[in-house]
Structure formats: structure tokens, C-alpha cells
Design a protein around this motif. Sequence first.
Motif, PDB file in Angstrom:
ATOM      1  N   LYS A   1       0.735  -1.227  -0.001  1.00 21.60           N
ATOM      2  CA  LYS A   1      -0.089   0.044  -0.006  1.00 21.60           C
ATOM      3  C   LYS A   1       0.825   1.365   0.008  1.00 21.60           C
ATOM      4  CE  LYS A   1      -1.851  -1.078   4.009  1.00 21.60           C
ATOM      5  NZ  LYS A   1      -0.927  -2.359   4.547  1.00 21.60           N
TER       6      LYS A   1
ATOM      7  N   PHE B   1     -10.875   5.440  14.059  1.00 20.34           N
ATOM      8  CA  PHE B   1      -9.917   4.908  14.800  1.00 20.34           C
ATOM      9  C   PHE B   1     -10.021   3.471  14.953  1.00 20.34           C
ATOM     10  CE2 PHE B   1     -11.871   3.992  18.912  1.00 20.34           C
ATOM     11  CZ  PHE B   1     -13.335   4.814  18.869  1.00 20.34           C
TER      12      PHE B   1
ATOM     13  N   GLY C   1      -5.660   6.080  13.894  1.00 19.09           N
ATOM     14  CA  GLY C   1      -6.640   6.770  13.840  1.00 19.09           C
ATOM     15  C   GLY C   1      -6.439   7.925  12.726  1.00 19.09           C
TER      16      GLY C   1
ATOM     17  N   ILE D   1      -5.683   3.136   5.531  1.00 23.43           N
ATOM     18  CA  ILE D   1      -5.980   2.663   6.883  1.00 23.43           C
ATOM     19  C   ILE D   1      -6.755   1.212   6.756  1.00 23.43           C
ATOM     20  CG2 ILE D   1      -6.944   4.901   7.384  1.00 23.43           C
ATOM     21  CD1 ILE D   1      -9.723   4.146   6.717  1.00 23.43           C
TER      22      ILE D   1
END
Length: 391
Positions: free
Chosen positions: A144, A200, A209, A229
Motif C-alpha cells: 500500500k 480509529f 486513527g 487505513i
Amino acid sequence: MGEAPAFIADDLLGDFDEEIDMKCLTAVNVGNRTYVIGGTDESKLTIGVRILDKSTGEWVIPTVLGTRPKPSKGHSAILLNEDRILTIKEDSADGDCFWFLEVDTPFIREQRKKSGTEVVAWSKGVLGDAGKPIVISGPSGVGKGTLIAKLMKEFPSTFGFSVSHTTRAPREKEQNAVHYHFTQRSFMEEDIKNGKFLEFASVHGNLYGTSIEAVEVVSDAGKRCILDIDVQGARSVRASTLEAIFIFVCPPSFEELEKRLRARGTETEEQIQKRLRNAKAELEQGNSPGLFDHILVNDDLENCYAHLKELLDLNGSGGVSSKSPPISVDIPLDHSVSKIEQKIMIDCGAKGQVSRNVLVLDLSALRGGAPGRTRGLKFHSWKNSGDQQLS
Ligand SMILES: Nc1nc2c(ncn2[C@@H]2O[C@H](COP(=O)(O)OP(=O)(O)O)[C@@H](O)[C@H]2O)c(=O)[nH]1
Ligand SMILES: Nc1ncnc2c1ncn2[C@@H]1O[C@H](COP(=O)(O)OP(=O)(O)O)[C@@H](O)[C@H]1O
């Protein structure tokens, strides 16, 4: 420009022992509350917001979320759809005129419920169609960070990275406020309690978060936000009011994932084992129906990167299509605003004169909002005889 009604001025002067230029205040009624916008807040860095609860006669200083407008010499304010107040700053720099103070949108209701306190949020208005934020998820070691770094390198003025907060220790080459905001659990928990986080999650034993500010700093710089995330975070964002594109990155095989994680050499054996255990669950969740819009297999890096650009519509366009158009609007100090259906008429003529300069802000295609920008504003100008389309 809207001015504070006398009763408000008296009340404010009585309750707040501050030097406030009353000409800079506007008061907008929403149900049984009056939102008074103007002056500066405690920090003196932003336009202040106070709420008069008309049923109790009490003043409330709300928690203000989001990046905030810098103070200006004056502004006008007008209520839209009973849930947000359009604030038009005067004499402000290009791109900084239109701000929406959200007072009862779904985002505000959600944040109010979470924090148990009175909450409002600023969302900057942008002309045209700035691209939606991009959420990238996938197991640790899948690539990523590598893909995001390539995108940001090739399109530096198009994309900006949402810098997350984490309680994990920095790796050797990681810089605070660039890769992460490295912080302590107690600080982060306090900020979460105060509604400062969009989402988060506990990942590999640490807290991670995305603060609302992390997303807005990128949007306010005119860039499209990228969030790296985990799947739990993606789920929370999906459930939030932030409209985004969700991409899940998979490895070609579990063995290859393990190889990459080890080759990166940034984790201890114990940490690698934990990440690999979590990867199994993440790979299963990546296929959850309705969660991700696109799934990318990162086998050959260049191939995967080309696919990523394709689905973001970047091949050949140089990324220009997702950039906001430049804004060039100059609202004079002495203006008045009115609303006709989905249009805001900004009359820039001096008071008492028949104006020949009316700016029209078309809100019919409004999208987004806090946390992030309010996109899709359209703007026309009637100068003298002609109808001029500015964007
Ligand atoms: N929910 C959530 N996850 C995050 C956030 N920032 C990073 N992560 C995820 O946390 C995981 C661990 O990230 P990191 O410690 O940088 O390790 P890496 O994935 O191996 O590079 C990854 O899945 C990230 O996508 C965040 O703000 N919120
Ligand atoms: N397609 C690929 N083929 C081989 N190695 C890759 C590929 N993509 C990334 N890597 C390498 O794998 C390791 C993990 O990549 P990284 O971007 O840090 O993953 P993540 O951010 O998902 O944890 C890095 O050393 C990176 O150079």
C-alpha cells in the motif's frame, strides 16, 4: 452584510468580556437556537462561534471540528436547509471565501451523540468537482505504502496523504507528522473522546486513527486525499458521511506477502507473526460485499500501479481532471446576500444603490461536507449587461 441584532449584542457584551467588533458578528436562527458567528475564538486564529439557546437563555461555546476559516474583516451568513450556515468571507484571498458551518447535518448529529457535547463543524466550500478521497486498505506488507508513494511522486499537486495518528513506535526512516503523528495512547484517547477523529481502530496491538483535521488539511490545500487505513477503519469511513472511493490491495499469494514483509526488515519476528495472523482475517474481510469498490492484486508492481491509475482515471490526463479549478472571486466588504431556491445572490453594489454586479452561487449540485470539503459549488457573475460563467 448581516449584523448582530441588538439583543444579541447586549447579551454578548454582558456575558463575554472581550473586545468584539459588533459589525463583524452575524446571527442566524436555527430552531430555538441562535448561532452567532464572528469575532475570533480563544486562539484568535479563527472566526468564533457561539450559540444562544433561546429556551434557556444560556450561551454555549460549542466544540468546533474541522480546519477553520481564518478571521476576516467581515462576513455574511445565511441558513441553508436548516442544517448548515453558508458564511461568505469578505476581502479574503482566492479560494477562501465560502465556508459552511454545519450545525445539524448527519455528521454533526453523529459527533454530538459521540461526544455528548454541543458540536459544530466548518467545511470549506470549493468550486467545481474536486475528486473524492481515496481509502486504500490491505494487509501489512502488501505494498500500500509503495503504491501511494508512487502516486504522490507522479502527481504531487493532485494527491495529498492523510497523516494518521498512531501509538506505535516510529520506524527508522519515519518522520513525525509526515508518515504518522506518533503519539501516546492517553492523548489519542482524549482526542477521540472530544470527537476529533473520523475513525480509529486497534491494529496489531496499537491504536491508529484518522483525525478530521488530517483529511481537511489535504482538502484545503486543493488536493485529493489518500487514506492508508485498515479494514476496520475502512468500514467506519464507509459508515460515516465522508464520501470516498474504497480500494483493497491483495497479495498474489500468502507466501509472497510473508516474503515482502520479511524483506522490508522493519518488524521483529514476533511483530511479523502478528501481522501475518491478522492478514488472514483482513484478506477475508477485503471481500465483504459492499465494502470495497475495487480490488487490486499487487503482483507485478508496475502492472498494479497502472491499474490503480486506470481506476482513478489518471492515465494520460496527468491527473488534471481531478484537480479543483482555480477560484477567483472577490467579495467586497459591503455586500448583501439572499437565497432564491438553490441559488445565493451576492449583491456587491454599495448599499442603497441599484446594483450592477450580482454574483450568483448555485448550490444545486452540492456534495460532500464535513469532514472534508463541500464540493460542487457553481458560480456565475452578472457584470453590467452580460451573464458570465466563471467556472
Ligand atoms: N483504522 C486505521 N488504520 C490505520 C491508520 N493508519 C494506518 N492504519 C493501518 O494500520 C496498519 C499498520 O500500519 P503500519 O504500522 O504503518 O504498518 P504496515 O501496514 O506494515 O506498513 C495498516 O493496515 C494501515 O493501513 C488509521 O489512521 N486508521
Ligand atoms: N509488487 C511488488 N513486488 C515486490 N515487492 C513489493 C511490491 N510492492 C511492494 N513491495 C515491497 O514490499 C514491501 C512492503 O511494501 P509496503 O509498501 O511497505 O507495504 P504496506 O504499506 O502495505 O505495509 C516493501 O519492501 C516494498 O518495497
